[in-house]
Design a protein around this motif. Structure first.
Motif, mmCIF file in Angstrom:
data_model
loop_
_atom_site.group_PDB
_atom_site.id
_atom_site.type_symbol
_atom_site.label_atom_id
_atom_site.label_comp_id
_atom_site.label_asym_id
_atom_site.label_seq_id
_atom_site.Cartn_x
_atom_site.Cartn_y
_atom_site.Cartn_z
ATOM 1 N N THR A 140 -0.137 -1.234 -13.317
ATOM 2 C CA THR A 140 0.723 -2.331 -13.697
ATOM 3 C C THR A 140 -0.071 -3.706 -14.209
ATOM 4 N N ASP A 151 4.751 0.491 6.488
ATOM 5 C CA ASP A 151 5.750 -0.529 6.336
ATOM 6 C C ASP A 151 6.562 -0.980 7.530
ATOM 7 N N ASP A 205 9.989 -3.069 8.154
ATOM 8 C CA ASP A 205 11.201 -3.621 7.341
ATOM 9 C C ASP A 205 11.676 -4.872 8.036
ATOM 10 N N ARG A 264 3.490 -4.864 4.571
ATOM 11 C CA ARG A 264 2.755 -3.554 4.351
ATOM 12 C C ARG A 264 1.348 -3.651 4.725
ATOM 13 N N SER A 268 3.654 -11.409 -3.594
ATOM 14 C CA SER A 268 4.530 -12.299 -4.313
ATOM 15 C C SER A 268 3.892 -13.752 -4.467
ATOM 16 N N ASP A 317 2.125 -11.209 4.951
ATOM 17 C CA ASP A 317 3.080 -10.376 4.016
ATOM 18 C C ASP A 317 2.478 -9.123 3.677
ATOM 19 N N ARG A 352 0.203 -6.686 -13.588
ATOM 20 C CA ARG A 352 -0.341 -7.583 -12.647
ATOM 21 C C ARG A 352 -1.641 -7.463 -12.227
ATOM 22 N N GLU A 379 -2.415 -2.023 -6.050
ATOM 23 C CA GLU A 379 -1.156 -1.219 -6.527
ATOM 24 C C GLU A 379 -0.088 -1.054 -5.383
ATOM 25 N N SER A 380 -0.754 -0.599 -4.024
ATOM 26 C CA SER A 380 0.030 -0.268 -3.199
ATOM 27 C C SER A 380 0.538 -1.381 -2.480
ATOM 28 N N LEU A 418 1.409 -4.424 -3.907
ATOM 29 C CA LEU A 418 1.670 -5.283 -4.915
ATOM 30 C C LEU A 418 3.267 -5.819 -4.481
ATOM 31 N N PRO A 419 4.104 -4.781 -4.042
ATOM 32 C CA PRO A 419 5.542 -5.312 -3.628
ATOM 33 C C PRO A 419 5.377 -6.575 -2.822
ATOM 34 N N TYR A 420 4.394 -6.703 -1.976
ATOM 35 C CA TYR A 420 4.348 -7.846 -0.922
ATOM 36 C C TYR A 420 3.439 -8.704 -1.521
#
Length: 225
Positions: free
Chosen positions: A25, A200, A202, A182, A77, A156, A27, A70-71, A73-75
């Motif tokens: 990615t 993870d 949720d 995560r 922000s 996060d 980022r 990368e793993s 990354l969704p968390y």
């Protein structure tokens, strides 16, 4: 592909990691480009291989740092809070800090004071790291990483740079995750083999654990007497 990712500079290292799909990615590429690994590695900083830091610790190979980033990354922000357990040289701590700007923060935990000081000192070698240490965006603390760092919880994202002695040993860290959050952690199984687990939590607090590839990390332990 890691063995083909060595660079002669930070820029060429990132280019080769990207070309070999170890960075996937923009980022993560940008964050790793902004933090010069030479400030954190005692030798051969642009080789895609681990390096000894002394005190029984290592700085992981760049491809492992890339995969962790990368793993998570969704968390990661802007504004996110991150815990980096086994922060060692401080390199990934600063990469994670770059990924949560503006407004985010990272706590690096080390169980040996000399390593805590090393991470803080290395971070201060770069303009960004020096700024972040100065304003508290990045903090390096001494503590038992197996216990996480309750002061800043919930997080996060949590990264662990040493192998936990069994999946049950990370439950306390899972408890310090936000909903959602995560955890990226190497875990040693009953057979003595280590694997990365991505865990993870949720929005409802439900936890899922995914066992990924095999690795070899130093153990997550208390400080030597």
């Amino acid at each position: 592909m890691a063995w083909r990712s060595h660079g002669t500079s930070n820029a060429t290292l990132i280019q080769h990691l990207t070309a070999n799909a170890l960075i996937t990615t923009p980022r993560v590429a940008s964050a790793m480009s902004s933090i010069d690994r030479a400030h954190f590695s005692p030798s051969a900083p642009y080789r895609d291989s681990p390096q000894s830091l002394g005190h029984g610790a290592t700085i992981s190979a760049p491809h492992m740092h890339a995969n962790a980033a990368e793993s998570l990354l969704p968390y990661l922000s802007p504004g996110a809070r991150v815990l980096d357990i086994g922060s060692g040289s401080g390199y990934l701590t600063c990469v994670l800090a770059a990924l949560v700007q503006p407004g985010g923060s990272v706590v690096g935990v080390e169980h040996i004071e000399a390593l805590r000081e090393m991470g803080e000192r290395n971070a201060g070698k770069g303009e960004l790291g020096s700024q972040w240490v100065g304003d508290g965006t990045v903090r390096f603390v001494r503590g038992d990483g197996r216990l996480g760092w309750a002061e800043g919880a919930p997080y996060d994202a949590i990264h662990v740079g040493a192998a936990a002695g069994g999946i049950a040993g990370v439950e306390g860290l899972v408890g310090q995750l936000k909903r959602p959050g995560r955890l990226f952690v190497p875990v040693e199984g009953d057979d003595g083999m280590q694997h990365i687990y991505v865990i993870d939590k949720d929005e409802d607090g439900n936890v899922t654990k995914k066992k990924e590839y095999g690795v070899q990390y130093v153990p997550l332990t208390d400080a030597p007497a």
